[in-house]
Design an enzyme around this catalytic site. Structure first.
Site, PDB file in Angstrom:
ATOM      1  N   HIS A 272      51.971  68.910  29.453  1.00 31.09           N
ATOM      2  CA  HIS A 272      52.457  70.104  28.749  1.00 31.09           C
ATOM      3  C   HIS A 272      53.982  70.100  28.579  1.00 31.09           C
ATOM      4  O   HIS A 272      54.479  69.928  27.490  1.00 31.09           O
ATOM      5  CB  HIS A 272      52.014  71.428  29.413  1.00 31.09           C
ATOM      6  CG  HIS A 272      50.547  71.535  29.642  1.00 31.09           C
ATOM      7  ND1 HIS A 272      49.638  71.400  28.617  1.00 31.09           N
ATOM      8  CD2 HIS A 272      49.803  71.740  30.773  1.00 31.09           C
ATOM      9  CE1 HIS A 272      48.409  71.537  29.098  1.00 31.09           C
ATOM     10  NE2 HIS A 272      48.475  71.731  30.398  1.00 31.09           N
ATOM     11  N   ASP A 323      42.379  68.175  27.624  1.00 33.32           N
ATOM     12  CA  ASP A 323      42.542  69.200  28.649  1.00 33.32           C
ATOM     13  C   ASP A 323      41.294  70.064  28.862  1.00 33.32           C
ATOM     14  O   ASP A 323      40.381  69.686  29.580  1.00 33.32           O
ATOM     15  CB  ASP A 323      43.782  70.039  28.275  1.00 33.32           C
ATOM     16  CG  ASP A 323      44.304  70.885  29.421  1.00 33.32           C
ATOM     17  OD1 ASP A 323      43.682  70.877  30.500  1.00 33.32           O
ATOM     18  OD2 ASP A 323      45.338  71.553  29.247  1.00 33.32           O
TER      19      ASP A 323
HETATM   20 ZN   LIG Z   1      45.323  70.543  32.613  1.00 35.76          ZN
END
Ligand SMILES: [Zn+2]
Length: 456
Positions: A272, A323
């Site tokens: 991220h 994810d």
């Molecule tokens: Zn993650």
């Protein structure tokens, strides 16, 4: 020995057309050429071979909850933290057989979408009560078994998870994730190394959930002890609240703390890294650490937009991951990433550098090379002599692909294709998916597992 003739094969600088590929018995490349070697017979594939894609960030169990957290209440905030509550509920209820059935279905879907490798950021370790399984890596072993069943390559990353937030004890909802200290994590890592032995296409990496989930000084101590040839994965700076908590606890933003306290290098994969200052984005790129972007999940959770332009300008490398698996198409990840940047910059040249002006090819170069590093693999071209032949093959009969010139084909695939244009996926020289067909028993087991889970 196998030999294929493709309409085209994509290397880092562009297409070979046509392409003749010879492989050894293990599916490793012996020869790639635009000319036929007359001593061999080639099986003709009416398709364009791209390198198999890398999915650099996965939590397999979360596939069971895709689409479930979209009932919103106009009076209350629905943010990442509300979503996390639902995710914890699921994490607390999954049994090993369900984990394996869910991961098997998910990994088959990944292959169908063109991923040939997945990095599994695995943190649900213990029994629902919080007591470790007899085999500490029981659930990691199930994930590897799932990967083996469908033929996707897996890098298992057993994750160290210790705390409930900066300076906070873990809460009861996190009881299946926890290792209380480095020694316990090392035991988990050891069991995970044994778990991957069942599958020749499985590797191990190491990781920490986040700076909020492991005491930062312990993260530093752990990294000093670990084998530094393995990829190291960590979630970082996904949420503004996390950045604020880090500033309050450490006096520094999470990435700033990592830059100041750890010897970051290209073995690091920061997942991220959404909220960065300009200086953090530049320093991070200069450190050669990689960023793993998860655009469909980050969009779905309302995380924010990564400082891609600043990071790329300073030479930063990035890969992609699915994810939470709300999206499973690698090209869609690239498009969401690019379009987010176009919408805020009012420019169209997100994916460019001084040496590469082709958006599609630029994006795939990042996805593949940084993605392979995330798996623990170093290469210098998409397909190389001596390496395994892993490919996503696009259907040469699709009209819009069929009429493309070499210059336009990659970006047409990246920006304008969907999964119906995939002819299939090859791993170690063998077709693992053709025309989207997934084995019926995999689907039946998945449906049965979700029915017993009763979460949807
Ligand atoms: Zn993650």
């Amino acid at each position: 020995m196998k030999a294929y003739r493709f309409k085209g094969l994509l290397q880092k600088d562009g297409w070979l057309m046509p392409a003749f590929v010879r492989l050894d018995e293990q599916g490793n490349i012996l020869e790639i050429s635009e000319k036929k070697n007359k001593s061999f017979t080639y099986s003709n594939v009416n398709g364009f071979a791209l390198p198999g894609m890398q999915n650099a960030h996965s939590h397999a169990f979360q596939y069971a909850m895709v689409g479930l957290t979209e009932q919103h209440d106009s009076k209350n905030n629905d943010d990442f933290w509300a979503w996390r509550k639902a995710m914890y509920q699921l994490a607390l209820s999954i049994e090993p057989d369900q984990m394996e059935a869910i991961a098997t279905m998910l990994y088959a879907e990944m292959l169908r979408h063109g991923y040939t490798e997945v990095a599994e950021f695995h943190y649900v370790h213990h029994q629902p009560s919080g007591t470790p399984y007899l085999n500490k890596a029981e659930l990691g072993e199930r994930l590897v078994a799932a990967a083996k069943k469908v033929g996707i390559k897996i890098t298992l990353i057993p994750i160290f998870y210790q705390k409930g937030g900066f300076g906070q004890k873990a809460n009861d909802g996190q009881r299946r994730f926890l290792s209380s200290n480095i020694k316990e994590y090392q035991q988990l890592l050891q069991s995970s190394k044994t778990a991957i032995e069942q599958y020749k296409s499985a590797k191990i990496a190491v990781g920490v959930h986040s700076l909020r989930a492991v005491e930062p000084v312990v993260v530093k101590e752990l990294i000093e002890q670990l084998d530094d040839s393995l990829p190291f994965h960590i979630h970082v700076s996904e949420q503004l609240k996390e950045v604020e908590a880090s500033l309050a606890y450490l006096g520094k933003r999470p990435v700033e703390w990592m830059l100041d306290n750890l010897d970051l290098n290209d073995h690091f994969h920061l997942v991220h890294a959404t909220h960065l200052t300009k200086s953090e984005a530049t320093r991070l790129a200069q450190s050669k650490a990689n960023v793993v972007l998860c655009p469909s999940t980050e969009g779905n959770l309302g995380d924010g937009l990564f400082s891609l332009k600043t990071f790329q300008k300073a030479g930063g490398n990035w890969s992609i991951g699915t994810d939470s698996h709300i999206g499973l198409n690698p090209f869609e990840e690239l498009r969401i990433l690019d379009y987010g940047q176009r919408l805020i910059s009012h420019q169209r040249n997100t994916f460019t550098s001084e040496t590469q002006g082709n958006s599609g090819l630029f994006a795939l170069n990042n996805l593949i090379f940084s993605g392979r590093k995330a798996m623990g693999v170093a290469t210098s071209d998409f397909f190389e002599k001596g390496n395994a032949f892993d490919a996503l093959v696009m259907d040469g009969k699709v009209p819009i692909l069929n009429v493309c010139t070499k210059e336009n084909l990659t970006s047409t695939i990246v920006y304008a294709s969907d999964v119906s244009m995939h002819l299939g996926t090859i791993v170690n020289g063998e077709w693992v998916i053709k025309k989207g067909q997934i084995n019926r028993s995999i689907k039946q087991n998945f449906i049965a597992a979700l029915k017993t889970l009763k979460n949807r």
